[in-house]
Structure formats: structure tokens, C-alpha cells
Design a protein around this motif. Structure first.
Motif, PDB file in Angstrom:
ATOM      1  N   CYS A 163      -3.994  -4.841  15.161  1.00 26.94           N
ATOM      2  CA  CYS A 163      -3.849  -4.437  13.764  1.00 26.94           C
ATOM      3  C   CYS A 163      -3.052  -5.485  12.999  1.00 26.94           C
ATOM      4  O   CYS A 163      -1.932  -5.851  13.388  1.00 26.94           O
ATOM      5  CB  CYS A 163      -3.163  -3.079  13.663  1.00 26.94           C
ATOM      6  SG  CYS A 163      -3.046  -2.461  11.966  1.00 26.94           S
ATOM      7  N   GLN A 164      -3.611  -5.948  11.903  1.00 26.79           N
ATOM      8  CA  GLN A 164      -3.025  -7.007  11.079  1.00 26.79           C
ATOM      9  C   GLN A 164      -2.716  -6.459   9.699  1.00 26.79           C
ATOM     10  O   GLN A 164      -3.466  -5.648   9.152  1.00 26.79           O
ATOM     11  CB  GLN A 164      -4.033  -8.162  10.958  1.00 26.79           C
ATOM     12  CG  GLN A 164      -3.629  -9.283  10.026  1.00 26.79           C
ATOM     13  CD  GLN A 164      -2.749 -10.321  10.696  1.00 26.79           C
ATOM     14  OE1 GLN A 164      -2.657 -10.337  11.929  1.00 26.79           O
ATOM     15  NE2 GLN A 164      -2.114 -11.158   9.904  1.00 26.79           N
ATOM     16  N   LEU A 165      -1.581  -6.901   9.115  1.00 24.90           N
ATOM     17  CA  LEU A 165      -1.253  -6.565   7.734  1.00 24.90           C
ATOM     18  C   LEU A 165      -1.317  -7.833   6.896  1.00 24.90           C
ATOM     19  O   LEU A 165      -0.624  -8.818   7.191  1.00 24.90           O
ATOM     20  CB  LEU A 165       0.146  -5.948   7.625  1.00 24.90           C
ATOM     21  CG  LEU A 165       0.696  -5.772   6.200  1.00 24.90           C
ATOM     22  CD1 LEU A 165      -0.185  -4.828   5.377  1.00 24.90           C
ATOM     23  CD2 LEU A 165       2.142  -5.259   6.229  1.00 24.90           C
ATOM     24  N   ASP A 166      -2.134  -7.805   5.860  1.00 23.42           N
ATOM     25  CA  ASP A 166      -2.259  -8.938   4.946  1.00 23.42           C
ATOM     26  C   ASP A 166      -1.884  -8.473   3.549  1.00 23.42           C
ATOM     27  O   ASP A 166      -2.537  -7.585   2.988  1.00 23.42           O
ATOM     28  CB  ASP A 166      -3.689  -9.472   4.945  1.00 23.42           C
ATOM     29  CG  ASP A 166      -4.127  -9.912   6.332  1.00 23.42           C
ATOM     30  OD1 ASP A 166      -3.630 -10.935   6.810  1.00 23.42           O
ATOM     31  OD2 ASP A 166      -4.959  -9.196   6.931  1.00 23.42           O
ATOM     32  N   VAL A 167      -0.825  -9.048   2.993  1.00 23.84           N
ATOM     33  CA  VAL A 167      -0.355  -8.691   1.658  1.00 23.84           C
ATOM     34  C   VAL A 167      -0.739  -9.809   0.706  1.00 23.84           C
ATOM     35  O   VAL A 167      -0.403 -10.979   0.938  1.00 23.84           O
ATOM     36  CB  VAL A 167       1.170  -8.472   1.632  1.00 23.84           C
ATOM     37  CG1 VAL A 167       1.616  -8.044   0.237  1.00 23.84           C
ATOM     38  CG2 VAL A 167       1.579  -7.428   2.666  1.00 23.84           C
ATOM     39  N   GLY A 168      -1.464  -9.447  -0.349  1.00 23.43           N
ATOM     40  CA  GLY A 168      -1.893 -10.432  -1.332  1.00 23.43           C
ATOM     41  C   GLY A 168      -1.504 -10.022  -2.724  1.00 23.43           C
ATOM     42  O   GLY A 168      -0.518  -9.303  -2.930  1.00 23.43           O
ATOM     43  N   ASP A 169      -2.269 -10.437  -3.696  1.00 18.93           N
ATOM     44  CA  ASP A 169      -1.973 -10.177  -5.090  1.00 18.93           C
ATOM     45  C   ASP A 169      -2.291  -8.727  -5.447  1.00 18.93           C
ATOM     46  O   ASP A 169      -3.439  -8.370  -5.703  1.00 18.93           O
ATOM     47  CB  ASP A 169      -2.785 -11.129  -5.972  1.00 18.93           C
ATOM     48  CG  ASP A 169      -2.445 -10.985  -7.453  1.00 18.93           C
ATOM     49  OD1 ASP A 169      -1.395 -10.375  -7.751  1.00 18.93           O
ATOM     50  OD2 ASP A 169      -3.218 -11.475  -8.289  1.00 18.93           O
ATOM     51  N   GLY A 170      -1.271  -7.887  -5.422  1.00 14.51           N
ATOM     52  CA  GLY A 170      -1.439  -6.502  -5.832  1.00 14.51           C
ATOM     53  C   GLY A 170      -2.062  -5.580  -4.814  1.00 14.51           C
ATOM     54  O   GLY A 170      -2.367  -4.426  -5.134  1.00 14.51           O
ATOM     55  N   GLU A 171      -2.264  -6.042  -3.574  1.00 12.35           N
ATOM     56  CA  GLU A 171      -2.826  -5.158  -2.561  1.00 12.35           C
ATOM     57  C   GLU A 171      -2.304  -5.528  -1.184  1.00 12.35           C
ATOM     58  O   GLU A 171      -1.867  -6.653  -0.937  1.00 12.35           O
ATOM     59  CB  GLU A 171      -4.344  -5.176  -2.573  1.00 12.35           C
ATOM     60  CG  GLU A 171      -4.978  -6.474  -2.126  1.00 12.35           C
ATOM     61  CD  GLU A 171      -6.500  -6.386  -2.096  1.00 12.35           C
ATOM     62  OE1 GLU A 171      -7.065  -5.557  -2.841  1.00 12.35           O
ATOM     63  OE2 GLU A 171      -7.109  -7.124  -1.313  1.00 12.35           O
ATOM     64  N   ALA A 172      -2.339  -4.558  -0.299  1.00 10.51           N
ATOM     65  CA  ALA A 172      -1.949  -4.758   1.092  1.00 10.51           C
ATOM     66  C   ALA A 172      -3.039  -4.152   1.958  1.00 10.51           C
ATOM     67  O   ALA A 172      -3.443  -3.005   1.738  1.00 10.51           O
ATOM     68  CB  ALA A 172      -0.609  -4.085   1.381  1.00 10.51           C
ATOM     69  N   VAL A 173      -3.529  -4.905   2.939  1.00  7.00           N
ATOM     70  CA  VAL A 173      -4.666  -4.482   3.753  1.00  7.00           C
ATOM     71  C   VAL A 173      -4.258  -4.426   5.217  1.00  7.00           C
ATOM     72  O   VAL A 173      -3.793  -5.427   5.787  1.00  7.00           O
ATOM     73  CB  VAL A 173      -5.860  -5.448   3.584  1.00  7.00           C
ATOM     74  CG1 VAL A 173      -7.073  -4.931   4.361  1.00  7.00           C
ATOM     75  CG2 VAL A 173      -6.203  -5.647   2.121  1.00  7.00           C
ATOM     76  N   PHE A 174      -4.407  -3.246   5.828  1.00  9.45           N
ATOM     77  CA  PHE A 174      -4.265  -3.095   7.276  1.00  9.45           C
ATOM     78  C   PHE A 174      -5.659  -3.214   7.879  1.00  9.45           C
ATOM     79  O   PHE A 174      -6.569  -2.479   7.491  1.00  9.45           O
ATOM     80  CB  PHE A 174      -3.668  -1.734   7.629  1.00  9.45           C
ATOM     81  CG  PHE A 174      -2.226  -1.572   7.245  1.00  9.45           C
ATOM     82  CD1 PHE A 174      -1.215  -1.916   8.137  1.00  9.45           C
ATOM     83  CD2 PHE A 174      -1.882  -1.070   5.996  1.00  9.45           C
ATOM     84  CE1 PHE A 174       0.120  -1.761   7.779  1.00  9.45           C
ATOM     85  CE2 PHE A 174      -0.556  -0.914   5.632  1.00  9.45           C
ATOM     86  CZ  PHE A 174       0.450  -1.259   6.530  1.00  9.45           C
ATOM     87  N   THR A 175      -5.829  -4.122   8.849  1.00  9.18           N
ATOM     88  CA  THR A 175      -7.136  -4.360   9.439  1.00  9.18           C
ATOM     89  C   THR A 175      -7.046  -4.320  10.960  1.00  9.18           C
ATOM     90  O   THR A 175      -6.121  -4.873  11.549  1.00  9.18           O
ATOM     91  CB  THR A 175      -7.693  -5.736   9.026  1.00  9.18           C
ATOM     92  OG1 THR A 175      -7.689  -5.827   7.608  1.00  9.18           O
ATOM     93  CG2 THR A 175      -9.112  -5.931   9.533  1.00  9.18           C
ATOM     94  N   ALA A 176      -8.004  -3.626  11.575  1.00  6.24           N
ATOM     95  CA  ALA A 176      -8.151  -3.629  13.033  1.00  6.24           C
ATOM     96  C   ALA A 176      -9.637  -3.701  13.330  1.00  6.24           C
ATOM     97  O   ALA A 176     -10.371  -2.757  13.053  1.00  6.24           O
ATOM     98  CB  ALA A 176      -7.530  -2.385  13.660  1.00  6.24           C
ATOM     99  N   GLY A 177     -10.070  -4.835  13.862  1.00  3.90           N
ATOM    100  CA  GLY A 177     -11.491  -5.013  14.109  1.00  3.90           C
ATOM    101  C   GLY A 177     -12.265  -5.016  12.807  1.00  3.90           C
ATOM    102  O   GLY A 177     -11.954  -5.759  11.882  1.00  3.90           O
ATOM    103  N   SER A 178     -13.267  -4.155  12.716  1.00  4.26           N
ATOM    104  CA  SER A 178     -14.097  -4.093  11.511  1.00  4.26           C
ATOM    105  C   SER A 178     -13.629  -3.029  10.531  1.00  4.26           C
ATOM    106  O   SER A 178     -14.271  -2.797   9.513  1.00  4.26           O
ATOM    107  CB  SER A 178     -15.553  -3.805  11.900  1.00  4.26           C
ATOM    108  OG  SER A 178     -15.646  -2.536  12.536  1.00  4.26           O
ATOM    109  N   ASP A 179     -12.511  -2.360  10.816  1.00  4.62           N
ATOM    110  CA  ASP A 179     -12.031  -1.264   9.986  1.00  4.62           C
ATOM    111  C   ASP A 179     -10.772  -1.691   9.252  1.00  4.62           C
ATOM    112  O   ASP A 179      -9.965  -2.471   9.774  1.00  4.62           O
ATOM    113  CB  ASP A 179     -11.756  -0.041  10.848  1.00  4.62           C
ATOM    114  CG  ASP A 179     -11.660   1.229  10.015  1.00  4.62           C
ATOM    115  OD1 ASP A 179     -12.145   1.224   8.873  1.00  4.62           O
ATOM    116  OD2 ASP A 179     -11.096   2.208  10.521  1.00  4.62           O
ATOM    117  N   SER A 180     -10.572  -1.178   8.042  1.00  2.00           N
ATOM    118  CA  SER A 180      -9.370  -1.530   7.288  1.00  2.00           C
ATOM    119  C   SER A 180      -8.993  -0.406   6.342  1.00  2.00           C
ATOM    120  O   SER A 180      -9.794   0.478   6.034  1.00  2.00           O
ATOM    121  CB  SER A 180      -9.573  -2.829   6.512  1.00  2.00           C
ATOM    122  OG  SER A 180     -10.530  -2.660   5.493  1.00  2.00           O
TER     123      SER A 180
END
Length: 310
Positions: free
Chosen positions: A178-195
């Protein structure tokens, strides 16, 4: 969620519907209609599993609406009718303008207002074991109808049913992938093909804790430090310092409702003297902020079929 439009001479007013909602002139009703011709207790509307039904509690002979009454006096709002209304003898009417199922509400006992949708999450957190006040998360889960206070507001919790979580599709925040990517105005938790994607203040508070984790590896923040970083990231400077803790609670609520696993473990805390320190539990190697990881290397926000949360 279910919603009424009503008009008794003071102009149309919308009322969110709890699983059971009573209308009348008396203060004990869920929605008070202050009209001299209104009975103390006039109408009850109830969600009966698949549809909204109504029955007159008073002024039965002056109450007019379509539908056939059952043995207990309940009538279903007739489907296909352009304006499914119930009228009170020329004084006014109520109209079912949203026939969808009820959702969780907070009823302000002082103002009479009903808080719904995102406003609810300003005061309570949805946890795996129930609903807790954001201001006092150490309390036991609230019961349906329970009264609690937040600042100068006195609120009653109205549950439609047990909290309805989105069916999980496999994402678990404890997963090493599971990865957390924080960008411009959003934060995305991703694991495999799901987020799962969070925006607004939820993304802002995640930026604060993700940045701290990348900056020092440890990432522990005291309340005053977290607040200063939140304001520096664009948070409203007139908000109280407790706002950061409330926003962490809203992050957890949105992830629970989106069906994510491992949500209670998203943030860790420890005591240093009289101060409670908090950090993001994800290790730096699973975090990027604006495309950069712990060593400054470029990263790419995870992509998948994510649910969007606001």
C-alpha cells in the motif's frame, strides 16, 4: 437520503428525514411547524425497509394524501406521482422530494437544525466499532438517539441503521504494497490496481503527516507543531489547534466508509511527558509527496479504479 419539502405559509423549507420523523407544533417533534392551525403532533414519516410511508397523528379528518392505509394507518407515498404531497386542510403541505433511504443525521437540540452529509463528519468519526464524537474519541461508541456535546452544540445522533460501509475490494492500509501519494489537493492510497482518493482538508492533513515522515524518518509531531504545519499548508489560521485532530478523524471516517482495511492503525501515537505525539504509520518508503520519496527520488502517484472521497 430521504428529504421533505414543506410549506406552511413561511416559505418552502427542506427537512432531511431520519428513519422516523415526526412533525407538529409541539417542541418535542423532530421538525417543529409553528402555525396556529397545526396540531401539537400532526404527521409521522417512517422508512419501512423499501419505501417512505406516512400516517396522521392528529387532525386525521383534515389530512389529505394519496395511498391506501394499512391496519395501523400507514400509507406509502405513491410512486409515479409528480408531487407526492400530504396536505393539512388548506394550511400547507409536505412533499417527498427525495425518496432514497435515510442516512445518519445529527439533530441540534438548541437550533432544531439537522446536520447531514459532510456536516456530520465535523462532529463524529465513523470507526470500525461504531460512531464516536470527534472531540472526545475516548468515549464509548454512541448509541442511536444518544445526546452529546461538542463545544456549545448539543447534538443527538440519529442512525438510519448500522453504518453502511462500502464493500471492500481488497485495499488494506497495513499491506506492505500500500502506497500513499500526496499531490496537489489530493491524497491517494494505492494497493495493486485498487485505490482510494481523499481531497480537501483530508488531503491537507495527510500532507502534513506524510511530509513529516519523509523529512525525519520518524515523523512524530506534537499538536502545536502539526497545527503550525497545517496552517503553513493552507489551513485556516482562525481554526483552533484541535482542528488537526478532528481532520485526522475525518480521514479515518472516509476510509472506513470506503471499505478500506487497517484504518485504526493509520496514525500512531505516543506520550512524551504530558504531550501526545502523533505520526503516520506508513513507513517513508511507502510515501511520496509531490512525486518525491524519502530520498528525493521521483515517484508516480498510484493509479487504479479508486473511489473518490471529499
Amino acid at each position: 437520503m430521504g428529504r421533505l419539502l414543506l410549506d406552511f405559509g413561511a416559505g418552502p423549507r427542506r427537512v432531511p428525514l431520519g428513519a422516523s420523523t415526526r412533525l407538529g407544533r409541539h417542541w418535542s417533534n423532530d421538525s417543529v411547524i409553528e402555525h396556529p392551525g397545526m396540531p401539537l403532533h400532526w404527521l409521522e414519516l417512517r422508512w419501512l425497509g423499501r419505501e417512505w410511508c406516512w400516517r396522521a397523528l392528529g387532525a386525521v379528518d383534515r389530512t389529505v394524501g394519496a395511498g391506501t392505509a394499512d391496519a395501523e394507518g400507514w400509507r406509502a407515498f405513491v410512486r409515479g406521482v409528480a408531487r407526492p404531497r400530504v396536505r393539512l386542510d388548506g394550511l400547507g403541505w409536505v412533499e417527498l422530494v427525495d425518496p432514497s433511504a435515510p442516512a445518519m443525521l445529527l439533530h441540534d437540540l438548541r437550533s432544531g437544525d439537522r446536520l447531514e452529509a459532510e456536516d456530520v463528519h465535523e462532529y463524529v468519526e465513523v470507526c470500525d466499532d461504531g460512531i464516536r464524537p470527534l472531540a472526545t474519541p475516548e468515549m464509548a461508541p454512541l448509541l442511536d438517539g444518544q445526546v452529546f456535546t461538542v463545544g456549545d452544540r448539543v447534538l443527538r445522533l440519529l442512525l438510519a441503521d448500522a453504518p453502511r460501509h462500502t464493500a471492500g475490494t481488497g485495499i488494506d492500509l497495513r499491506d506492505a504494497a500500500c502506497q500513499l501519494d500526496v499531490g496537489d489537493g489530493e491524497a491517494v492510497f494505492t494497493a495493486g490496481s485498487d485505490s482510494r482518493t481523499l481531497r480537501g482538508e483530508s488531503a491537507r492533513v495527510l500532507r502534513v503527516y506524510a511530509s513529516a515522515r519523509l523529512r525525519s524518518g520518524e515523523g512524530w509531531l506534537a499538536p502545536i507543531g502539526a497545527y503550525a504545519e497545517w496552517v503553513a499548508a493552507g489551513g485556516h489560521p482562525d481554526s483552533p489547534a484541535e482542528r488537526v485532530a478532528w481532520e485526522r478523524g475525518k480521514v479515518r471516517s472516509r476510509l472506513v466508509l470506503a471499505g478500506a482495511g487497517g484504518v485504526p492503525e493509520l496514525f500512531e501515537s505516543k506520550r512524551e511527558g504530558t504531550t501526545t505525539l502523533v505520526r503516520l504509520s506508513l513507513p517513508p518508503g511507502r510515501i511520496t509527496v509531490d512525486g518525491r520519496g524519502p530520498t528525493g527520488s521521483g515517484g508516480k502517484a498510484g493509479q487504479g479504479r479508486g473511489d473518490s472521497l471529499r
